[in-house]
Each structure stands twice: as structure tokens, then as C-alpha cells.
Design a protein around this motif. Structure first.
Motif, PDB file in Angstrom:
ATOM      1  N   ARG A  87       0.850  -1.190   0.000  1.00  0.00           N
ATOM      2  CA  ARG A  87       0.000   0.000   0.000  1.00  0.00           C
ATOM      3  C   ARG A  87       0.889   1.244   0.000  1.00  0.00           C
ATOM      4  N   ALA A  89       0.892   4.057   1.524  1.00  0.00           N
ATOM      5  CA  ALA A  89       1.251   4.605   2.827  1.00  0.00           C
ATOM      6  C   ALA A  89       2.304   3.767   3.538  1.00  0.00           C
ATOM      7  N   VAL A  90       2.394   2.499   3.173  1.00  0.00           N
ATOM      8  CA  VAL A  90       3.392   1.609   3.753  1.00  0.00           C
ATOM      9  C   VAL A  90       4.652   1.607   2.907  1.00  0.00           C
ATOM     10  N   VAL A  92       6.033   3.817   1.194  1.00  0.00           N
ATOM     11  CA  VAL A  92       6.847   5.027   1.261  1.00  0.00           C
ATOM     12  C   VAL A  92       7.999   4.898   2.257  1.00  0.00           C
ATOM     13  N   TRP A  93       7.891   3.953   3.212  1.00  0.00           N
ATOM     14  CA  TRP A  93       8.928   3.795   4.234  1.00  0.00           C
ATOM     15  C   TRP A  93       9.975   2.756   3.868  1.00  0.00           C
ATOM     16  N   THR A 151       8.864  10.314  -0.393  1.00  0.00           N
ATOM     17  CA  THR A 151       7.629  11.102  -0.307  1.00  0.00           C
ATOM     18  C   THR A 151       7.401  11.924  -1.573  1.00  0.00           C
ATOM     19  N   ARG A 154       6.213   9.680  -4.270  1.00  0.00           N
ATOM     20  CA  ARG A 154       4.821   9.279  -4.084  1.00  0.00           C
ATOM     21  C   ARG A 154       3.877  10.378  -4.573  1.00  0.00           C
ATOM     22  N   SER A 160      -1.150  13.887  -4.117  1.00  0.00           N
ATOM     23  CA  SER A 160      -1.878  13.905  -2.855  1.00  0.00           C
ATOM     24  C   SER A 160      -0.945  14.491  -1.807  1.00  0.00           C
ATOM     25  N   ARG A 162      -1.365  14.302   1.452  1.00  0.00           N
ATOM     26  CA  ARG A 162      -1.425  13.647   2.751  1.00  0.00           C
ATOM     27  C   ARG A 162      -0.042  13.123   3.160  1.00  0.00           C
ATOM     28  N   GLY A 163       0.609  12.413   2.230  1.00  0.00           N
ATOM     29  CA  GLY A 163       1.941  11.892   2.536  1.00  0.00           C
ATOM     30  C   GLY A 163       2.934  13.002   2.802  1.00  0.00           C
ATOM     31  N   VAL A 166       2.467  14.331   6.310  1.00  0.00           N
ATOM     32  CA  VAL A 166       3.005  13.419   7.330  1.00  0.00           C
ATOM     33  C   VAL A 166       4.520  13.555   7.415  1.00  0.00           C
ATOM     34  N   TYR A 167       5.180  13.515   6.245  1.00  0.00           N
ATOM     35  CA  TYR A 167       6.635  13.626   6.262  1.00  0.00           C
ATOM     36  C   TYR A 167       7.059  15.005   6.779  1.00  0.00           C
TER      37      TYR A 167
END
Length: 486
Positions: A87, A89-90, A92-93, A151, A154, A160, A162-163, A166-167
């Protein structure tokens, strides 16, 4: 990328930009084709660093460059293989965890430590950002820089914010916490005047010329008649003793000589030590001396030592370099136990030059770390910058006296207390008032836990990816149309 290799031409922003573009390239390329180009790019950067630093390209350094490049390629390959199965959101790490884990592996499995491959040194001077390494070690900076690249990519692929938010929140928290650590940490209480002294240019050049006329390298110098080398060696020693007397008279309580400050044949080593002991006793100071001992015993034909003498003339330790430079130093390594002495000026510890490129060795409970060193013009400044990271990680002040480079004293937050460049000043002395009390950092307590968690995170993400079907991620082609990556 060439301006973010831990060399004298580093540009801090370049370290944040090049991973963005390389990651974009791999995601738009076939898996193994992209990995090959990334490997070549990292190899070229490593060779550039070797040339920029005037280390010299040899079979040993060439193999080392290729090996380091291979490790640095793995995070890009991992991202390419995992991003389509996780996913967003996952996923990206995955890249930042792999970059931090890769930097850690280089220090564990290679003989190069953090001399090359650590992104943290590219941010030298950004003290609020660098305070994170008191928790994560230097690998935390690599994680943040790689997280920025992941990030941005992405957002590039799926617009988007959102990411990005967060970062941005994570990075802002790191910088604010680092700034608060600098602003609100207690002011240093007691300080001690420490002087670092190197021999003058004239006597140093004369000794270099004398030794250069002897054939056979270290073995030839060890076997040479004393009358051919002793006068030049003694001139350097006397210059150092005179500088020590001067600085002690001016108020220094600790005097530091650089690595290999005194060069001596093995038969005369005891005489050199005795002269330093007498000087320390007369001046009432702690005196750290660096010795290059020439011996007829093969294969090393000598030793690289640091000796600490107390104000009574007693030798507190004789430390041998634990990490000789691969390919250029044949000394038998020391046992790697960092010596520490309790003094009225705090707990004093000592390593030699290249040893400071190994964070695990430098994780020592001390208040002041002495790092006698011997670099050269093209690399001295960059190498001292790398050593400054150890002060933040370990929570101690660090004094690095460089025979032919940049000598600097840092406090335990990485702030410069005093500095001097061997090549831009006539008097080879640096004087600093150094705090006598360090601080215990989180990194000092937990060690490389963050790096191990990053490696574990990559393993977990790989298992999650294997459990999910392949899902090609949409990417923007060069023509601007959407396509699925191969």
C-alpha cells in the motif's frame, strides 16, 4: 550526487535532491536495467570521492568503491521490487529504512566505517537537524533524506498532499526538537583549557625530506643509521616540547599532539616518551602524544600509538590504532578498547584518527574525547567534519588535533569551540575552553537499535510484499501519459 559524497565540495541541498531523481529513474526503468545504472552511478560517485579527496585510485580503493556502490544500490532495488506490492502509505517507508540500514551495514561489514557512504556528514553545520543522531546515530539523517525522496516520488506519481504533510510533520518535529536541545540544554559549567599543538612547517618539511631520501619505506627508516634520521626527528620533537611549554604557561591543563607527531626508531622510543614525561611533570599538565615507531619487525615495521601522561609524569595508557587505513597502513591493529582516565577535568578518552569513523568503537562513556589525527590538505577538513558527528552521538566534547589538516574542538552538541587550518596559519595551535562534563545520550544507551529496526522493517515489508499480489504502480512516462511500470 557528486556534491554529496562526504568530501570537500559537498553542498547540503545536493544530498536531498539526488535521491529524488535516482529513485524516479529506477521506478521508470526495468528492474535490473535500472539497478545496473544506479550501481554505475554510485561507483562513479565513489571514484569521484577518491579522486576529490586525493586518496589515490588503486586496486584496493577500486574494489572498495565497487563494493560500497553495490550496498548503496540495494535500497533502490528494494524500493523498485516492493513499491508495487505494498500500500502507498506503507511502501513510502521501504526506501528510507533500506538506506539507513545500508549505511549501518557499511560500518559493520566493511573496513571503511563512515568514511564514505554516510549522508549525515553532508549536513555539517545544520545543528538542529543533526541533533537527531544523539538518538538514532548518523543513520537517522540518511533515513530522513531518503524519506524525502520517497515522499516526493509518491506525490509525483499520485498527487496527494497527505503523505507530504506526514513527512513534513516528522521533519519539522525533528528540527524543532533539535533546536530545543540546543537552546534549552544547560550552559556548560566548568571548562578546561585544552591546547592542540602540531610541529612547525619548517621542521616538519625537513623531516619529510630526510625520510624521503631513505629507500625501503618503513623498514628502511627503521634500519637506517641513527645519525641520518635522528637530528630531523629530534628537531620535530623539540618543537613540540617548546609549544607544549608555551601553552602550559598560558594556562592549558591538557595538551594534545597529533597522530604520529613524533617519528622515532624503536631503539629511541623510550627516550621520546621520557622527554614528554618530564615536560608533563614540569608543566603540571596532562599531555597526549602521538608516536610513529619504526621497527625492523615485519610486516608492519612499526606502530601507531597515542600515549597519555599525567601531571606527575606517569603514563596512563599506551593506545594503538584499532583501524589502520585499508590499503595504506600495515600496522597491527590495537585491541579496540578505548582507554578512559578519570581526571579532575572529567573522564578523558582517546582514539586515533580513522578510529573515529567507527561509531560502535566511539560509543564510550567519556566527557572529553581526544582524537589525534594526521590527514592531508584535500581531506583534512572533510575528515574532521565526520568526526564531529561522534561528539553529538556520544554526548562528549571532542578535540581533534590534525597534523596536516583542520584541527577543531567541539562540544557535545557539535558546536565549534575553536578551529585552525594547518595550511592557512603559521602557528599550528588550537586553543579551546572545553566543558568538563558530558551528557549521556539516548544513542549511547540504546546503541544501533534504530538501524537494526530499519533492517527489521525492510524484512517485514518484504514478507508483506510477498504475501500480496503484484500491483503495477502507475507512473508518468517521458511523454506525460500514464503507463504501468514494468
Amino acid at each position: 550526487m557528486l556534491f554529496a559524497v562526504g568530501g570537500r565540495w559537498d553542498i547540503a541541498a545536493a544530498a536531498w535532491i539526488f535521491p529524488v531523481l535516482l529513485l524516479r529513474f529506477t521506478r521508470l526503468s526495468r528492474v535490473w536495467t535500472g539497478a545496473l545504472w544506479i550501481l554505475l552511478a554510485h561507483t562513479a560517485a565513489a571514484v569521484f570521492w577518491i579522486q576529490e579527496s586525493a586518496i589515490g585510485l588503486s586496486p584496493v580503493t577500486a574494489v572498495g568503491a565497487a563494493a560500497l556502490a553495490a550496498v548503496q544500490t540495494l535500497p533502490f532495488l528494494a524500493d523498485r521490487l516492493l513499491v508495487g506490492r505494498l500500500r502507498p502509505a506503507v511502501a513510502v517507508w521501504a526506501f528510507p529504512a533500506a538506506v539507513a540500514g545500508g549505511e549501518f551495514l557499511i560500518t559493520v561489514v566493511s573496513p571503511f566505517g563512515t568514511a564514505y557512504g554516510s549522508l549525515a556528514v553532508t549536513q555539517y553545520g545544520d545543528l538542529p537537524l543533526l541533533q537527531i543522531i544523539s538518538v538514532t546515530g548518523s543513520y537517522g539523517i540518511g533515513f530522513l533524506i531518503a524519506g524525502f525522496a520517497s515522499t516526493v516520488n509518491r506525490i509525483w506519481e499520485r498527487p496527494s498532499w497527505r503523505g507530504g504533510l506526514v513527512y513534513g510533520a516528522v521533519l519539522l518535529a525533528v528540527v524543532l526538537a533539535g533546536g530545543a536541545r540546543l537552546a534549552f540544554s544547560p550552559a556548560p559549567g566548568t571548562t578546561v583549557r585544552i591546547a592542540g599543538v602540531s610541529a612547525g612547517r619548517a621542521v616538519t618539511d625537513e623531516l619529510t625530506a630526510t625520510l624521503g631520501r631513505i629507500t625501503g619505506g618503513a623498514a628502511g627508516i627503521a634500519a637506517a643509521p641513527a645519525s641520518t634520521v635522528r637530528p630531523a626527528m629530534t628537531a620535530v620533537e623539540n618543537d613540540l616540547l617548546a609549544s607544549t611549554r608555551r601553552e602550559a604557561a598560558a594556562g592549558a591543563k591538557i595538551v594534545v599532539w597529533p597522530e604520529e607527531a613524533v617519528k622515532t626508531q624503536e631503539a629511541h622510543e623510550s627516550d621520546a616518551i621520557a622527554a614528554a614525561q618530564e615536560q608533563a611533570r614540569r608543566s603540571g599538565i596532562y599531555l597526549e602524544i602521538g608516536l610513529r615507531v619504526y621497527s625492523t619487525t615485519a610486516p608492519a615495521h612499526g606502530r601507531d600509538e597515542a600515549i597519555l601522561i599525567d601531571p606527575h609524569g606517569k603514563v596512563l595508557w599506551t593506545y594503538q590504532k584499532a583501524h589502520p587505513i585499508p590499503g595504506s597502513e600495515k600496522f597491527t591493529p590495537g585491541d579496540g578498547r578505548v582507554p578512559v582516565a578519570d581526571t579532575p577535568y572529567g573522564r578523558i578518552a582517546d582514539v586515533i584518527c580513522y578510529d573515529a569513523d567507527f561509531p560502535a568503537l566511539m560509543r564510550t562513556r567519556a566527557d572529553i574525547m581526544l582524537v589525534p589525527s594526521h590527514d592531508w590538505k584535500e581531506y583534512g577538513g572533510a575528515h574532521t567534519m565526520k568526526a564531529s558527528l561522534r561528539a553529538i552521538e556520544g554526548g562528549y566534547s571532542l578535540v581533534r588535533q590534525d597534523a596536516e589538516g583542520v584541527s577543531t574542538a567541539y562540544d557535545n552538541k557539535g558546536r565549534v569551540l575553536a578551529t585552525t587550518d594547518y595550511f592557512t596559519t603559521g602557528q599550528q595551535t588550537v586553543v579551546a575552553y572545553v566543558p568538563t562534563h558530558g551528557a549521556t545520550t539516548i544513542y549511547d544507551r540504546i546503541g544501533d537499535l534504530f538501524a537494526w529496526l530499519c533492517l527489521a522493517g525492510v524484512a517485514v515489508l518484504t514478507l508483506l510484499a510477498l504475501a500480496r499480489p503484484w500491483r503495477p504502480a502507475p507512473a508518468v512516462s517521458r511523454t506525460g501519459t500514464d503507463r504501468a511500470t514494468d
